[in-house]
Design a protein around this motif. Sequence first.
Motif, PDB file in Angstrom:
ATOM      1  N   ARG A 268      51.708  88.191  76.175  1.00  0.00           N
ATOM      2  CA  ARG A 268      52.259  87.348  77.246  1.00  0.00           C
ATOM      3  C   ARG A 268      53.282  86.407  76.638  1.00  0.00           C
ATOM      4  NH1 ARG A 268      49.375  86.618  82.057  1.00  0.00           N
ATOM      5  NH2 ARG A 268      47.938  88.366  82.328  1.00  0.00           N
TER       6      ARG A 268
ATOM      7  N   GLU B 240      48.481  92.014  88.240  1.00  0.00           N
ATOM      8  CA  GLU B 240      49.871  92.365  87.917  1.00  0.00           C
ATOM      9  C   GLU B 240      49.944  92.981  86.522  1.00  0.00           C
ATOM     10  OE1 GLU B 240      53.027  89.393  90.018  1.00  0.00           O
ATOM     11  OE2 GLU B 240      51.528  88.440  88.723  1.00  0.00           O
ATOM     12  N   GLU B 241      49.155  92.417  85.629  1.00  0.00           N
ATOM     13  CA  GLU B 241      49.136  92.938  84.259  1.00  0.00           C
ATOM     14  C   GLU B 241      48.716  94.410  84.259  1.00  0.00           C
ATOM     15  OE1 GLU B 241      47.021  90.708  81.198  1.00  0.00           O
ATOM     16  OE2 GLU B 241      46.331  92.613  80.341  1.00  0.00           O
TER      17      GLU B 241
ATOM     18  N   PRO C  15      55.515  88.670  81.343  1.00  0.00           N
ATOM     19  CA  PRO C  15      55.640  87.219  81.505  1.00  0.00           C
ATOM     20  C   PRO C  15      54.261  86.560  81.505  1.00  0.00           C
ATOM     21  CG  PRO C  15      56.899  88.391  83.192  1.00  0.00           C
ATOM     22  CD  PRO C  15      56.028  89.392  82.512  1.00  0.00           C
ATOM     23  N   ALA C  16      54.169  85.355  80.983  1.00  0.00           N
ATOM     24  CA  ALA C  16      52.883  84.656  80.869  1.00  0.00           C
ATOM     25  C   ALA C  16      52.244  84.392  82.232  1.00  0.00           C
ATOM     26  CB  ALA C  16      53.094  83.340  80.126  1.00  0.00           C
ATOM     27  N   ARG C  17      53.073  84.258  83.264  1.00  0.00           N
ATOM     28  CA  ARG C  17      52.521  83.893  84.573  1.00  0.00           C
ATOM     29  C   ARG C  17      51.892  85.057  85.341  1.00  0.00           C
ATOM     30  NH1 ARG C  17      55.416  86.127  88.252  1.00  0.00           N
ATOM     31  NH2 ARG C  17      57.558  86.714  87.769  1.00  0.00           N
ATOM     32  N   PHE C  18      51.971  86.269  84.827  1.00  0.00           N
ATOM     33  CA  PHE C  18      51.396  87.433  85.516  1.00  0.00           C
ATOM     34  C   PHE C  18      49.894  87.271  85.715  1.00  0.00           C
ATOM     35  CE2 PHE C  18      54.181  91.513  85.072  1.00  0.00           C
ATOM     36  CZ  PHE C  18      55.191  90.888  85.783  1.00  0.00           C
ATOM     37  N   SER C  19      49.391  87.670  86.893  1.00  0.00           N
ATOM     38  CA  SER C  19      47.945  87.681  87.135  1.00  0.00           C
ATOM     39  C   SER C  19      47.349  88.904  86.432  1.00  0.00           C
ATOM     40  CB  SER C  19      47.671  87.769  88.637  1.00  0.00           C
ATOM     41  OG  SER C  19      48.099  89.042  89.117  1.00  0.00           O
TER      42      SER C  19
ATOM     43  N   GLN D 196      55.922  83.151  77.320  1.00  0.00           N
ATOM     44  CA  GLN D 196      56.340  82.049  78.195  1.00  0.00           C
ATOM     45  C   GLN D 196      57.817  82.184  78.571  1.00  0.00           C
ATOM     46  OE1 GLN D 196      54.393  79.850  79.451  1.00  0.00           O
ATOM     47  NE2 GLN D 196      52.535  80.001  78.195  1.00  0.00           N
TER      48      GLN D 196
ATOM     49  N   ARG E  90      59.487  84.938  79.080  1.00  0.00           N
ATOM     50  CA  ARG E  90      59.789  86.000  80.040  1.00  0.00           C
ATOM     51  C   ARG E  90      59.509  85.551  81.454  1.00  0.00           C
ATOM     52  NH1 ARG E  90      60.192  91.487  78.162  1.00  0.00           N
ATOM     53  NH2 ARG E  90      60.511  91.286  75.953  1.00  0.00           N
ATOM     54  N   ARG E  91      60.423  85.841  82.358  1.00  0.00           N
ATOM     55  CA  ARG E  91      60.197  85.491  83.757  1.00  0.00           C
ATOM     56  C   ARG E  91      59.800  86.741  84.536  1.00  0.00           C
ATOM     57  NH1 ARG E  91      60.182  80.577  84.653  1.00  0.00           N
ATOM     58  NH2 ARG E  91      61.370  79.167  83.341  1.00  0.00           N
ATOM     59  N   ARG E  92      60.651  87.719  84.518  1.00  0.00           N
ATOM     60  CA  ARG E  92      60.350  88.933  85.281  1.00  0.00           C
ATOM     61  C   ARG E  92      60.354  90.194  84.439  1.00  0.00           C
ATOM     62  NH1 ARG E  92      63.374  86.420  89.189  1.00  0.00           N
ATOM     63  NH2 ARG E  92      65.255  87.427  88.433  1.00  0.00           N
TER      64      ARG E  92
END
Length: 177
Positions: free
Chosen positions: A13, A42-43, A35-39, A15, A17-19
């Motif tokens: 993951r 999504e992962e 991206p770090a924000r992926f659930s 930080q 990376r956005r998309r």
Amino acid sequence: MTTVRKPVIEVRRSQRRRRTVSAYRDGGRIVVLIPARFSRAEEREWVDRMLERLDAREQRGKRTTDSELSLRAQRLAQRYLPDHPQAGEPTSVRWVQNQNGRWGSCTPADGSIRISHRVQEMPDWVVDYVLLHELAHLVIPSHSGVFWALVGRYPKTERARGYLEGVSAAAGLGIIE
Ligand SMILES: [Zn+2]
């Protein structure tokens, strides 16, 4: 017994990376960058998708090998020219870079076949036509009626000839059969 070896997948993951998601092989592992924000969901979805893409990329890459080309030629000869054993036994089938005036060529005397690298990116059914054309030359060197009758056993011959003519004209290559 054979065991199917599943690749080890490492998800990293980031930080920054956005998309963007990417994947590559690193030794025996496959690294997937997300991206770090992926659930978690999504992962999972993206890891599956990237493995498929990586696989498709590697399958396409295989086409660039001479052994894959030889295997293809063998299958075509068995399927369309089973009554002409000489077509089933080319001594070599190779991709070549230095063949600008032709899609393929063969030397009936030594049974070797060469296919232009330009054909590599074309659809499978066009590659098959070019191969079968050269295999048929191992039986009949000239472009006689008998030759075209052999090549015509392949159902997409006319379509493939049209495709090649179109590519040649569009690129101004002036390539002939
Ligand atoms: Zn020919």
